[in-house]
Enzyme design. Structure first.
Site, short mmCIF file in Angstrom:
data_model
loop_
_atom_site.label_atom_id
_atom_site.label_comp_id
_atom_site.label_asym_id
_atom_site.label_seq_id
_atom_site.Cartn_x
_atom_site.Cartn_y
_atom_site.Cartn_z
N TRP A 74 25.28 17.89 7.64
CA TRP A 74 24.17 18.86 7.60
C TRP A 74 23.34 18.75 8.87
CZ3 TRP A 74 22.11 23.06 5.76
CH2 TRP A 74 20.73 23.25 5.74
N ASN A 75 23.24 19.84 9.60
CA ASN A 75 22.39 19.91 10.78
C ASN A 75 21.41 21.06 10.56
OD1 ASN A 75 21.29 19.66 13.35
ND2 ASN A 75 22.81 21.00 14.27
N MET A 135 18.36 15.30 11.93
CA MET A 135 19.28 16.30 12.44
C MET A 135 20.61 15.62 12.72
SD MET A 135 17.24 18.76 12.21
CE MET A 135 18.21 20.08 12.94
N CYS A 136 21.65 16.44 12.91
CA CYS A 136 22.99 15.85 12.95
C CYS A 136 23.86 16.53 13.99
CB CYS A 136 23.63 15.98 11.57
SG CYS A 136 25.35 15.47 11.47
N GLY A 137 24.63 15.72 14.70
CA GLY A 137 25.72 16.23 15.53
C GLY A 137 27.00 16.15 14.73
#
Length: 601
Positions: A130-131, A57-59
């Site tokens: 991309w999250n 997951m991404c911030g």
């Protein structure tokens, strides 16, 4: 001859029975629509081409500005974002050659696989932040990540329509930013339901996109109305609107405060994978006698063959949804489980816990996170309503699943701890939502997701939430009021509104809150196929308001719970988290949920 598959009387499937099942004719008829491939997935696991073993997951932080270097305010903001992705950070600065620079910074939370996929991901043709997760819609091999697959698919696109086609096919939660180099376009947006946060800010210093904001600054949610394209040469934004699933002839338009007011519409409507809400299907609720207890009434209802069929179909959908979200998630050690559930003991989360049990190895514990708040009148006791129902549901789970270790974590929050955390961080995470209700729910979720700091067993990386059950199945008192005042049409209108505004009222905030702990929240009731099934299920199957509170609302889910063996839990009345955890009474203020909360400002 195909083997027939009969559900056990208890209604739920053990792992041993799953492994021995061949294809079954009964199951085909229970499958949603044309997704017969789900049978293989449900019985034998998701095929490798649909399972990403490399996941993160991404911030997200993206800035279009005339500044080549970010300033001190940006750097302070990045400290908050770093909590979302503690495993990897990467910065990229692109000179747009017109006096502007594009800054793209990503913070990665690594969930599974040996290698971290760096973000922003630059493949030469474009740069992706991309999250999200691709549960279905694009083929992802067991050696690839969602990020690399999506980057490759976007790089293959030669037109705006093709980019939209790639994004709208995704089943799963997402927010993204993508810079297409050849066209100098900055694409961004959220999935139709809005399960991942993305905010925007505009000032004389430039245009900013971020997974989180900070109070005392000007931030607004990127509405989940469509997919946006920012032309960096013309400095114009076009929205490719979603087709509304509640009014298919119209585009989705939900206000999120200050909007991107100068955007134009592409004129096309993007179809999601969610089937539209329909009232064309008629169903007359069985004429059954109301028994002395809710459990007896549900038992009688389940003897009706036609209604039982709806229960079975709904349970199939929940199993598919939960299985997607609990398989192949990370374990810290062999002694610690990988899965946590935000657990009040209510019917929504208890059903998720019991269904998750079917797909998580029995050698792994499942953690149940139960939060309670100190109040001026509690005298040191934390036996709030959710603690009582949580313990009761725990006993039912232990009886039904005696070989499972259920880690029931009692998270007790003092008034001092509440005030300190709110001032330090929670007020930033709820922003730009600042009502009393946002404060209550945001604080309760923040402490529940954090777990017990002194107990590593509560530090699970993936959490399940029951959000979406009440909104779609008529669980709130306002749904009963709508039915009583305006009949079935009024109830249907209320449910449609709930579905459309989830992205604005709940999901962005909840994602910001939970992700701050380096964890991911997943919403099984908001799976695209679960929503599609409920959109096509008659409202008279979901509720029966001739029955009293604790039975008539969400009666379809209560019947599922009863069939699974959750007899006591199936008849519990709805109690919102702010009341069940007693946070609404923690500071003993006379205020309404919709009031602006001064404590968040």
């Amino acid at each position: 001859m195909l083997e027939m598959f009969k559900l056990p009387k208890s209604g739920f499937i053990t792992q041993s029975s799953i492994s021995s099942i061949a294809f079954c004719t009964e199951y085909f008829d229970l499958l949603p629509l044309t997704n017969v491939s789900d049978l293989f997935y449900f019985l034998f696991g998701k095929p490798s081409f649909l399972t990403a073993d490399l996941d993160e997951m991404c911030g997200i932080y993206t800035v279009v500005t005339r500044r080549k270097e970010l300033d001190a305010k940006d750097e302070e903001h990045l400290k908050l974002l770093a909590k979302r992705g503690p495993d990897f950070v990467k910065r990229l600065v692109i000179d747009l050659n017109d006096g502007y620079f594009l800054h793209m910074i990503s913070f990665v939370l690594h969930l599974r696989g040996e290698d971290i996929i760096p973000q922003p991901l630059d493949d030469g043709k474009g740069v992706l932040q991309w999250n999200g997760e691709i549960f279905d819609g694009h083929k992802v091999s067991d050696s690839e990540s969602d990020t690399t697959v999506l980057s490759r698919r976007l790089a293959e696109c030669d037109s705006n329509n093709q980019i939209c086609d790639v994004m709208k096919a995704i089943e799963g939660p997402w927010a993204f930013v993508y810079f297409k180099k050849a066209t100098r376009q900055l694409w961004f947006g959220r999935d139709y339901i809005g399960r991942r946060s993305l905010l925007f800010s505009r000032s004389e210093n430039g245009f900013v996109l971020s997974s989180v904001g900070k109070r005392f600054e000007v931030w607004n949610q990127v509405s989940a109305n469509g997919i946006y394209c920012f032309n960096l040469e013309q400095h114009s934004i076009v929205c490719h609107h979603w087709r509304s699933v509640t009014n298919p002839t119209q585009r989705k338009i939900i206000s999120t405060g200050e909007s991107l007011s100068d955007i134009s519409s592409s004129g096309c409507l993007l179809d999601t994978t969610i089937l539209p809400f329909s009232t064309l299907y008629d169903y007359t609720f069985p004429d059954i006698e109301i028994k002395s207890t809710a459990q007896e009434t549900i038992s009688t209802l389940l003897k009706n063959t036609e209604y039982l069929r709806f229960v079975k179909k709904f349970l199939v959908q929940l199993r598919l949804s939960v299985k997607k979200r609990v398989t192949n998630i990370p374990k810290k050690t062999k002694a610690l489980g990988s899965l946590g559930i935000l657990f009040s003991g209510g019917v929504d989360c208890s059903v998720l816990a019991l269904v998750a049990h079917e797909f998580v190895a029995e050698t792994e514990p499942i953690t149940l996170l139960n939060v309670a708040f100190e109040t001026p009148k509690s005298n040191g006791s934390f036996d709030v309503p959710d603690r009582v129902t949580g313990r009761s549901a725990l006993e039912e789970l232990r009886t039904l699943c005696p070989n499972r270790e259920w880690n029931f974590k009692e998270i007790n929050v003092t008034l001092d701890a509440l005030k300190e955390a709110r001032t330090a961080v929670i007020a930033d995470l709820t922003y730009p939502l600042v009502t009393v209700l946002d404060d209550s729910i945001g604080c309760a979720l923040w402490f529940a997701a954090r777990g017990d700091l002194n107990d590593p067993e509560s530090d699970t990386k993936v959490l399940l939430s029951g959000l979406g059950a009440d909104e779609q199945l008529g669980g709130y008192s306002r749904h009963r009021s709508a039915f009583q005042n305006h009949g079935q049409q009024g109830f249907d209108a209320e449910i449609k509104m709930e579905l459309e505004r989830l992205s604005t009222r709940n999901l962005g905030r909840d994602d910001r809150i939970v992700s701050h702990h380096g964890k991911e929240v997943r919403f099984p009731y908001l799976d695209e196929r679960v929503i599609s099934f409920l959109n096509r299920t008659p409202s008279s199957v979901k509720v029966n308001f001739s029955f009293g509170r604790g039975l008539g609302e969400k009666i379809l889910l209560r019947a599922v719970a009863f069939r699974l063996g959750l007899r006591g839990t199936s008849a519990l009345p709805k109690r919102a988290i702010q009341f069940g955890s007693r946070i609404a009474k923690a500071e003993a203020r006379d205020e309404r949920a919709s009031d602006i909360c001064s404590r968040l400002l």
